[in-house]
Write an enzyme that holds these catalytic residues in place. Sequence first.
Site, short mmCIF file in Angstrom:
data_model
loop_
_atom_site.label_atom_id
_atom_site.label_comp_id
_atom_site.label_asym_id
_atom_site.label_seq_id
_atom_site.Cartn_x
_atom_site.Cartn_y
_atom_site.Cartn_z
N VAL A 65 0.94 -1.21 0.01
CA VAL A 65 -0.11 -0.05 0.20
C VAL A 65 0.75 1.20 -0.04
O VAL A 65 1.88 1.30 0.61
CB VAL A 65 -1.10 -0.06 1.45
N GLY A 110 4.39 4.15 2.86
CA GLY A 110 4.09 3.02 2.27
C GLY A 110 4.12 1.64 3.20
O GLY A 110 4.94 2.08 4.34
N LYS A 111 3.71 0.64 3.13
CA LYS A 111 3.76 -0.62 3.79
C LYS A 111 3.40 -1.64 2.81
O LYS A 111 2.64 -1.53 2.13
CB LYS A 111 2.98 -0.51 5.18
N GLY A 112 3.88 -2.84 3.24
CA GLY A 112 3.53 -4.10 2.59
C GLY A 112 3.42 -5.50 3.76
O GLY A 112 3.94 -5.31 5.05
#
Length: 421
Positions: A65, A110-112
């Site tokens: 994201v 962001g992040k995953g």
Amino acid sequence: MTTEQTAAPINAWQVAQSQFDLAAEMLNLDPGLRRVLREPRRELTVHFPVAMDDGSTQVFTGYRVQHNLGRGPAKGGIRYHQDVTIDEVKALAMWMTWKCAVVGIPYGGGKGGVIVDPKKLSLKELERLSRRFFTEIEVLVGPERDIPAPDVNTTPQIMSWFMDTYSMHQGYTVPGVVTGKPISLGGSEGRNEATARGCVFTIVQAAAHLGMDLKKSTVAVQGFGNAGSIAARLMVDEGSTVIAVSDTGGGIWKQDGLDVGKVLAWKKEHGTVVGFPGSQTITNGQLLELDCDILIPAAYENQITAANVDNVKAKIVAEAANGPTTPEADEVLWKKGVFMIPDILANAGGVTVSYFEWVQDLNRDHWTEEDVNAKLKVIMDKAFGEVLAQSLKHGVNMRTGAYLNAVQRVADATAMRGLYP
Ligand code: GLU
């Protein structure tokens, strides 16, 4: 997550949005800007196959994201955990946007995450999963676009596989596509300790502000991973007494102080801190309620909630984890006079040294650890001072102070850029 929790799970994304709403309201933010910043810019879901050692093919689900790209490329870690959800990743991505803005580094958020319990995979399965996941999210990532990093259960080894996978596809080595790499591959000195070191810098500042003597202070740390275990060690270096630590297996408590180095060795051998000689076994929930001066939640979201906040006795809560306190609990802590150092400030040391790593990679440079730690201290101390000033000026807790600074910075950048088309 604590095993005691039985109530309906708290949705991290709703928590993140309500924290933002509070700041947006106070800043009297333009309604259009508010709509923009309240949602993530991009959400990618991938379902991807991995060949398992037993010959079967399993399909895993992962996410990346990007919440905001206004101030620079997206930045944020990737976590591997069986409980990962898209809403959790959205929350973590939004928190990264504010975190980078609080410390003033030129990134968006962001992040995953991948839904997997990595402890159940062999090393080869972990490598295949990591390489394929990174391939799937390559439509988003890149050194100028989105730069992943470690988070819960992801390591420098996994960052190396990410970097190698991306580089193989490009046909040349691209160290700047991911941070948290080993030193031998363009990683930065001090990156491994950076989250904990930054957190301890903020605790030192908070103690000075409150007139607390760290040498006479007791500390409890929830979570004994990269952030928690190193924070415990660094607090001992400050002269404090670490009376309790925990991991997913449970917690240990010893009122006259734990030998953190020995606890680390014990965990290495036994897979958990539990059973450490001379300690009393407690739960993760009990750890949060111990009579201590400084509480460092360094595990997961939603640990200090309306259900247990009344029993929290610490004078300082320093959030090495992301999102460990719910808004309801925040309110209670504030009324109780507990000094909260919020995640987006307390754990920003990790992404700050990630930024240093990226700058070094792009410049084909390598800084000394001394240099890295000194630069980190300058940034953390400055951010702490700015957040404290906001909190005192508006009579709000440090989280809201941090949000006021962060949201204003992102809003200014977004407004200056204007709307396309
Ligand atoms: N996962 C860490 C965090 O939550 C570090 C992110 C990064 O270095 O990009 O801040």
